[in-house]
Design a protein around this motif. Sequence first.
Motif, mmCIF file in Angstrom:
data_model
loop_
_atom_site.group_PDB
_atom_site.id
_atom_site.type_symbol
_atom_site.label_atom_id
_atom_site.label_comp_id
_atom_site.label_asym_id
_atom_site.label_seq_id
_atom_site.Cartn_x
_atom_site.Cartn_y
_atom_site.Cartn_z
ATOM 1 N N PRO A 1 0.855 -1.191 0.000
ATOM 2 C CA PRO A 1 0.000 0.000 0.000
ATOM 3 C C PRO A 1 0.891 1.240 0.000
ATOM 4 O O PRO A 1 1.529 1.551 1.000
ATOM 5 C CB PRO A 1 -0.777 -0.096 1.309
ATOM 6 N N ARG B 1 -2.194 5.080 -1.685
ATOM 7 C CA ARG B 1 -3.142 5.651 -0.730
ATOM 8 C C ARG B 1 -2.428 6.392 0.402
ATOM 9 O O ARG B 1 -2.797 7.526 0.729
ATOM 10 C CB ARG B 1 -4.065 4.564 -0.181
ATOM 11 N N PRO B 2 -1.389 5.799 1.015
ATOM 12 C CA PRO B 2 -0.644 6.575 2.016
ATOM 13 C C PRO B 2 -0.088 7.894 1.462
ATOM 14 O O PRO B 2 -0.136 8.915 2.132
ATOM 15 C CB PRO B 2 0.495 5.626 2.421
ATOM 16 N N ARG C 1 -1.302 9.674 -1.010
ATOM 17 C CA ARG C 1 -2.372 10.587 -1.361
ATOM 18 C C ARG C 1 -3.158 11.056 -0.151
ATOM 19 O O ARG C 1 -3.622 12.188 -0.110
ATOM 20 C CB ARG C 1 -3.313 9.868 -2.328
ATOM 21 N N GLU C 2 -3.307 10.174 0.839
ATOM 22 C CA GLU C 2 -4.165 10.516 1.973
ATOM 23 C C GLU C 2 -3.392 10.701 3.271
ATOM 24 O O GLU C 2 -3.445 11.743 3.892
ATOM 25 C CB GLU C 2 -5.238 9.452 2.149
ATOM 26 N N SER C 3 -2.644 9.670 3.696
ATOM 27 C CA SER C 3 -2.003 9.746 5.006
ATOM 28 C C SER C 3 -1.000 10.889 5.055
ATOM 29 O O SER C 3 -0.817 11.539 6.076
ATOM 30 C CB SER C 3 -1.301 8.427 5.327
ATOM 31 N N LEU C 4 -0.306 11.133 3.945
ATOM 32 C CA LEU C 4 0.711 12.177 3.935
ATOM 33 C C LEU C 4 0.197 13.472 3.307
ATOM 34 O O LEU C 4 0.974 14.361 2.958
ATOM 35 C CB LEU C 4 1.967 11.680 3.202
ATOM 36 N N ALA C 5 -1.127 13.588 3.183
ATOM 37 C CA ALA C 5 -1.703 14.764 2.518
ATOM 38 C C ALA C 5 -1.428 16.053 3.287
ATOM 39 O O ALA C 5 -1.452 17.131 2.708
ATOM 40 C CB ALA C 5 -3.205 14.576 2.340
ATOM 41 N N GLY C 6 -1.170 15.965 4.585
ATOM 42 C CA GLY C 6 -0.893 17.158 5.375
ATOM 43 C C GLY C 6 0.590 17.428 5.527
ATOM 44 O O GLY C 6 0.994 18.322 6.254
ATOM 45 N N ASP C 7 1.411 16.646 4.856
ATOM 46 C CA ASP C 7 2.864 16.768 4.974
ATOM 47 C C ASP C 7 3.419 17.218 3.621
ATOM 48 O O ASP C 7 2.687 17.363 2.649
ATOM 49 C CB ASP C 7 3.441 15.398 5.374
ATOM 50 N N ALA D 1 7.107 14.099 8.711
ATOM 51 C CA ALA D 1 7.166 12.685 9.123
ATOM 52 C C ALA D 1 8.584 12.150 9.176
ATOM 53 O O ALA D 1 8.867 11.192 9.885
ATOM 54 C CB ALA D 1 6.335 11.821 8.179
#
Lengths: 438, 438
Positions: free
Chosen positions: B138, B141-142, B144-150, B296
Amino acid sequence: MSDLRTLRVALLGAGSVGSQVARILIEDRAELAARAGITLDLVGVAVRSLDSARDWDIPAELLTTDATALVQRADVVIELIGGIEPARTLILEAVAAGADVVTGNKALIAAHGPELFDAAARVGALISYEAAVAGAIPILRPLRESLAGDKINRILAIVNGSTNFILDRMDRFGDTMEQAQKTAFELGFLEADPTLDVDGYDAAQKAAILARLAFHADVPAEAVYREGIADITAEQIRDAAAAGATIKLLAIAERVTGEHGEGISTRVYPALIPKEHPLASVHGGNNAVFVEAAAAGPLMFYGAGAGGVQTASAVLGDLVSAARRHVAGGPGLTEGATAKLPLIPIGEVSARYQIALRVSDRPGVLAQIAGILAEAGVSVETVVQSAAEADEVSGEHAAMLVIGTHTSREDAVQNTVNALRSHEAVRAVISVLRFEGE
Amino acid sequence: MSDLRTLRVALLGAGSVGSQVARILIEDRAELAARAGITLDLVGVAVRSLDSARDWDIPAELLTTDATALVQRADVVIELIGGIEPARTLILEAVAAGADVVTGNKALIAAHGPELFDAAARVGALISYEAAVAGAIPILRPLRESLAGDKINRILAIVNGSTNFILDRMDRFGDTMEQAQKTAFELGFLEADPTLDVDGYDAAQKAAILARLAFHADVPAEAVYREGIADITAEQIRDAAAAGATIKLLAIAERVTGEHGEGISTRVYPALIPKEHPLASVHGGNNAVFVEAAAAGPLMFYGAGAGGVQTASAVLGDLVSAARRHVAGGPGLTEGATAKLPLIPIGEVSARYQIALRVSDRPGVLAQIAGILAEAGVSVETVVQSAAEADEVSGEHAAMLVIGTHTSREDAVQNTVNALRSHEAVRAVISVLRFEGE
């Protein structure tokens, strides 16, 4: 609810993570707005005291001590207070007011997750908590979404940076437990009260959260079998190395077959990991989550497990996702149906074991001990015997025995260890450790 | 659109991935329905020939050779045909009919992504392609989404299992390139035509996709600077080891500052990775994506990069997400605004280099070569000189020079290498490799 061009964000808590979240929300406002499709407007930061020193100077006009009032004027509430209360009440108030919640509060999610998720589901609000496990590492979203079409069989995770730092010091620099803890404390890897980390409570909370997401089942943190690292010695690290392994504190969530069928085992303990396993190379304060899925096979997610700015990355990822949902509409992710997999007690779980004993050094002792093991059905794979120092009181000579077993059930091993403890030739059971990741 | 209790799934292609997707959809139907909140009903499988042998026997009544008709009766279309046509046309037809699309087609996404995403956005359909990069891991998705604020600064990725297998054989087993390719072919790691893998085209497509997601910018695969591994020799592997490094084919997407400001560099080449870097431990046919984000810090995602059942895991994850969206409503993920970061040419990118030369073994040669480097502004950090075999024609003695440079710009190094090539004392420029991950 605000208009669709601005999302009102309330931040509760301005510790090491919170102050970094505030900084990035303010400094990267334009970029985050482009990413989220909406401006993320930090409307207030609730703190205990207005004039504490912080890692980053939050504009004074944003600070408030009235968290309850702040929650009422937000579309998304970021909870970074930690602990159970007042975090729980504030999150319930936020959800009741229709706000989404982003939290990094592992203790709260582990203890009160179902209550919070139910409250959110009733009003169509979203609670996300990527920061609660493994800091900056995106792991909850991959488990919940990317692997949603797969079947997870096992998670072996290094989720506590403090204890990994300590064990890594002992393994790679030859520190004693005391020296390693001292260094960890000096470098900020260990709190003044190290109990939560060293005794495995923190890892147990994370194991419960991982198990919930992997197996769609409620797992209370208290149901996680738990041993800490306090008793690990330099000698055990050497015995591990002699067996081609390194000792890591693991949080384990596993699909196992117990006496009454399939279920979930969750456990936290220092385990022997083969040196060539990817988890064995996770050094210092880093975290890693090793996932075994039926179709995907083994996967590993690696990165910083703590740290203010690192954890802020996970918080902001959740925030941008919540913001996109506000723009796009729709309910976003829910926690999903809860499966009825039973929790399997530790006694029904099997592993290979390494048992270290100090025994009297006289003829026949090894045969007696082998006999006790055989009687309990624990089969011996390897034995290393070495000389130990003579007993201080009796002057009698002693020997160290390090026994590696074949795969055995935990209850059989514990029965055996109890029998060994009371055997007259056994001076001490030095350690009983399990192999994992083989 | 079907009723809300069943989602009609059409599968295009039944190769190694497709037949596993069909198997899991049929065998795990109940579990997937619980996970997705809706029954996933496989309504047909489009194949080129009805009676080909497959990895798993798909029920005959599901097979059809009419992909176009099948697409019209689906809510979600899974495209696993590969290549540009007819995959592109079928996806456009699916989207026009209002269906969501799940694809593992890296070539198509790299070449025609923007066209497909635009078509989908116009009708509110979703195109997901987790399986297109790094198989089961995976990663999209990480990003595009999990790191979207970084803010992602750099991605170093091992995304081609075939070339990683080959280089790993050479590094750990001492194989020559020819031996390693032969083994890779025998074990199914390499196609009959190895060009796509060995020359880095496959990795370049994936670099383009990673860059798009990391930097929200369109990057055509042809814009990715590309060198393959065909010329890597056992000698270079040894030189790398002597420099504390191992050679890996990397797909790199990086935020760099070029002559005219900030932009994106994308490149694929065999690079020297320090032995202690997490990417250096990625063995065999595995993949790993190493991400450096501003907040991160370093993260790594590791797992199987290919394989039918492994890649099926990524396809099914996307499918369950699409299904949840059907249940919940809302538009789901969109590709997001495209930033206007320029592409920075390779000449403006800097690295440390290792340059291996065969030179005449006579007094003064080293000084002359050092002079050429100095003139071009390339500063030498290390030099290892060793005896080489005498020239076959002239009988003149030769020496091997392995030069490690300080950080230098690519164009300066290439100018230097050209000057060295035409220098009368230089018999051959054996290799020019870059260090990464330092």
